[in-house]
Design a protein around this motif. Structure first.
Motif, short mmCIF file in Angstrom:
data_model
loop_
_atom_site.label_atom_id
_atom_site.label_comp_id
_atom_site.label_asym_id
_atom_site.label_seq_id
_atom_site.Cartn_x
_atom_site.Cartn_y
_atom_site.Cartn_z
N VAL A 259 -52.04 19.42 7.97
CA VAL A 259 -51.00 20.05 8.80
C VAL A 259 -50.78 21.51 8.39
CG1 VAL A 259 -49.74 17.89 9.19
CG2 VAL A 259 -49.20 19.29 7.20
N ASP A 260 -49.97 22.19 9.22
CA ASP A 260 -49.49 23.52 8.85
C ASP A 260 -48.21 23.27 8.05
OD1 ASP A 260 -48.02 25.96 8.86
OD2 ASP A 260 -49.27 26.67 10.52
N VAL A 267 -39.94 21.31 10.53
CA VAL A 267 -39.66 20.06 11.26
C VAL A 267 -38.79 19.15 10.41
CG1 VAL A 267 -40.76 17.90 12.00
CG2 VAL A 267 -41.70 20.09 12.75
N LEU A 268 -39.22 18.92 9.16
CA LEU A 268 -38.46 18.02 8.29
C LEU A 268 -37.07 18.57 8.01
CD1 LEU A 268 -41.30 16.99 5.81
CD2 LEU A 268 -40.32 15.63 7.65
N VAL A 358 -44.73 19.03 16.27
CA VAL A 358 -45.45 17.78 15.98
C VAL A 358 -46.55 17.56 17.03
CG1 VAL A 358 -45.21 15.28 15.85
CG2 VAL A 358 -43.57 16.73 14.70
N GLU A 359 -46.24 17.82 18.31
CA GLU A 359 -47.26 17.62 19.35
C GLU A 359 -48.38 18.65 19.23
OE1 GLU A 359 -45.21 17.16 23.08
OE2 GLU A 359 -44.61 15.11 22.57
N ALA A 360 -48.05 19.84 18.73
CA ALA A 360 -49.11 20.84 18.51
C ALA A 360 -50.08 20.35 17.43
CB ALA A 360 -48.50 22.17 18.11
N GLY A 363 -49.55 15.01 17.08
CA GLY A 363 -48.75 13.90 16.54
C GLY A 363 -47.69 13.46 17.54
N ARG A 364 -46.77 12.59 17.10
CA ARG A 364 -45.71 12.09 17.98
C ARG A 364 -44.38 12.17 17.27
NH1 ARG A 364 -46.32 7.09 17.56
NH2 ARG A 364 -48.17 7.23 16.25
N ALA A 365 -43.34 12.50 18.02
CA ALA A 365 -41.98 12.48 17.45
C ALA A 365 -41.16 11.50 18.28
CB ALA A 365 -41.36 13.87 17.52
N THR A 366 -40.53 10.52 17.61
CA THR A 366 -39.77 9.50 18.34
C THR A 366 -38.44 9.25 17.64
OG1 THR A 366 -40.95 7.84 17.04
CG2 THR A 366 -41.79 8.25 19.25
N VAL A 367 -37.56 8.56 18.36
CA VAL A 367 -36.28 8.19 17.75
C VAL A 367 -35.92 6.78 18.22
CG1 VAL A 367 -34.97 9.28 19.64
CG2 VAL A 367 -33.85 8.85 17.46
N ARG A 368 -35.28 6.03 17.33
CA ARG A 368 -34.79 4.70 17.72
C ARG A 368 -33.53 4.42 16.91
NH1 ARG A 368 -36.93 1.37 13.47
NH2 ARG A 368 -38.50 2.61 12.41
#
Ligand code: ATP
Ligand code: MG
Length: 391
Positions: A259-260, A267-268, A358-360, A363-368
């Motif tokens: 990753v970059d 992001v984190l 994340v999409e760049a 990858g995927r970013a989700t929430v639940r």
């Protein structure tokens, strides 16, 4: 002369029979391939010529005839074939004119209107292609409209978000100028905080515009997710301590990712700041990372009490920040310098940036929702096992 008329009769009869057989074939082939229709025309021509020649030849057995007979036979054969060919051409012309008229409706508000009459298979294929293109055009126009309206909305929100703290800064600066500030030290500190916040917002907007313009260039390197999470926790720690929130990061597998690191740290950081802000004092924010096939999944779980189910799909939208009114986190007022707190939300850009970055990375970013809170997860591409392990 009479003989010639008889010959003409024989030739017309022979060619006419072939032509009459060809006519229903041409009508039946209206919806079939154009090439098949043209072939049929040629066939009908040949048949009519042959039929008329045979008819006349049979007649010649009975009578002696001169060169003019052949000419008459040919003329009759050609007349019938020309009539059939003209019919076919008319069919083609009518079909293509109808399609040309229909093509003008591509991209219109009502969408593509296919020609009502029968079309050859090539023109029918072209017509359905035009219908598909028109539908694609309508969809992309719809997307563009939605994007344009969300862009306009975002500009309105951001102008509002910028105007309020700027008005506060101006009021504080005027109070300092006029010497009516009871606690100048506090004014300076508050002004500094507001300037930092505005800088952060402008920085977020810049990042988001780079992401949306596809201008985000990633410098990929192999790093341990353990280090990335460690850096992010260290960065968010002061805010967590200020809020009395416990930050836990003991379930982080030391998996390598490609990753970059600067962007993923951002992001984190965004996820952790959101989680800390949403968790009440004495609550816990837990960061974990696990390896899953070709991915490494990092999760940030908070104690926010859960997000409304209908809002879960919207949290990553640019500018969305829950049901709260768009009022900045803190609004300084003059001349007292007292700060009113209006909820704990920012500009609503953080999660849009998270998803974009994340999409760049593919990858995927989700929430639940989870028990007592919610869990944001980002899946990042794992580094290939052949490369050397990170230090
Ligand atoms: N961990 C979380 N728990 C509960 N709600 C959250 C969480 N993270 C985000 N949200 C909700 O989603 C909204 C959008 O979050 P996002 O990070 O995009 O914007 P923001 O935090 O309001 O502003 P910014 O990040 O630009 O300072 C937040 O306003 C909040 O309502
Ligand atoms: Mg945020």
């Amino acid at each position: 002369m009479n003989d010639y008329l008889v010959m003409a009769g024989y030739a017309a009869a022979g060619a006419g029979v072939a032509g009459l057989l060809g006519w229903p074939a041409i009508v039946l082939l209206r919806r079939r391939s154009l090439a098949l229709s043209l072939f049929t025309v040629a066939l009908v021509t040949a048949l009519s010529l042959s039929a008329s020649t045979i008819a006349v030849a049979r007649a010649m057995l009975l009578m002696r005839h001169d060169y003019a007979v052949v000419t008459i036979v040919l003329i009759m054969g050609c007349l019938v074939s020309l009539a059939v060919a003209a019919l076919l051409s008319r069919q083609v012309v009518v079909g293509s004119r109808a399609l040309t008229r229909a093509a003008r409706t591509v991209g219109s508000d009502d969408g593509f209107t296919a020609p009502a009459g029968p079309l050859s298979s090539e023109l029918a294929a072209l017509s359905s292609e035009l219908a598909a293109t028109s539908a694609r055009l309508a969809r992309s126009r719809e997307r563009e409209r939605a994007l344009e309206s969300s862009r306009r909305e975002l500009i309105a929100w951001i102008s509002h978000d910028l105007r309020t703290p700027l008005a506060g800064l101006r009021a504080m600066a005027e109070a300092l100028e006029d010497g009516v500030a009871d606690d100048p030290q506090r004014y300076h500190a508050r002004m500094r905080t507001e300037v930092d916040r505005l800088t952060g917002m402008v920085d977020d907007l810049f990042e988001l515009s780079r992401i949306q313009a596809g201008a985000l260039t990633l410098t990929l390197s192999r790093v341990s997710v353990y280090d990335l999470v460690g850096d992010a926790i260290a960065g968010a720690y002061p805010l967590a301590r200020e809020r009395g929130v416990r930050l836990v990061g003991d379930r982080v597998a030391p998996a390598p990712v490609e990753v970059d690191s600067r962007e993923i740290t951002r992001v984190l950081g965004n996820l952790l700041i959101n989680a800390i802000r949403s968790t009440p004092a004495d609550g816990t924010v837990a960061v974990a990372a696990r390896r899953e096939q070709q991915e490494v999944v990092v999760s940030v779980t908070d104690g926010c009490g859960g997000i409304d189910e209908q809002d879960l799909a919207r949290v990553f939208e640019t500018g969305w920040r829950g049901g709260s009114a768009r009022t900045p986190r803190s609004v300084p007022t003059a001349p007292s310098g007292a700060v009113q707190h209006h909820g704990d939300t920012g500009a609503g850009l953080g999660l849009a940036i998270v998803r974009g970055i994340v999409e760049a990375h593919a990858g995927r970013a989700t929430v639940r929702n989870v028990h007592g809170g919610c869990c944001f997860e980002i899946a990042l591409p794992a580094a290939s096992p052949t490369a050397p392990a990170p230090a």
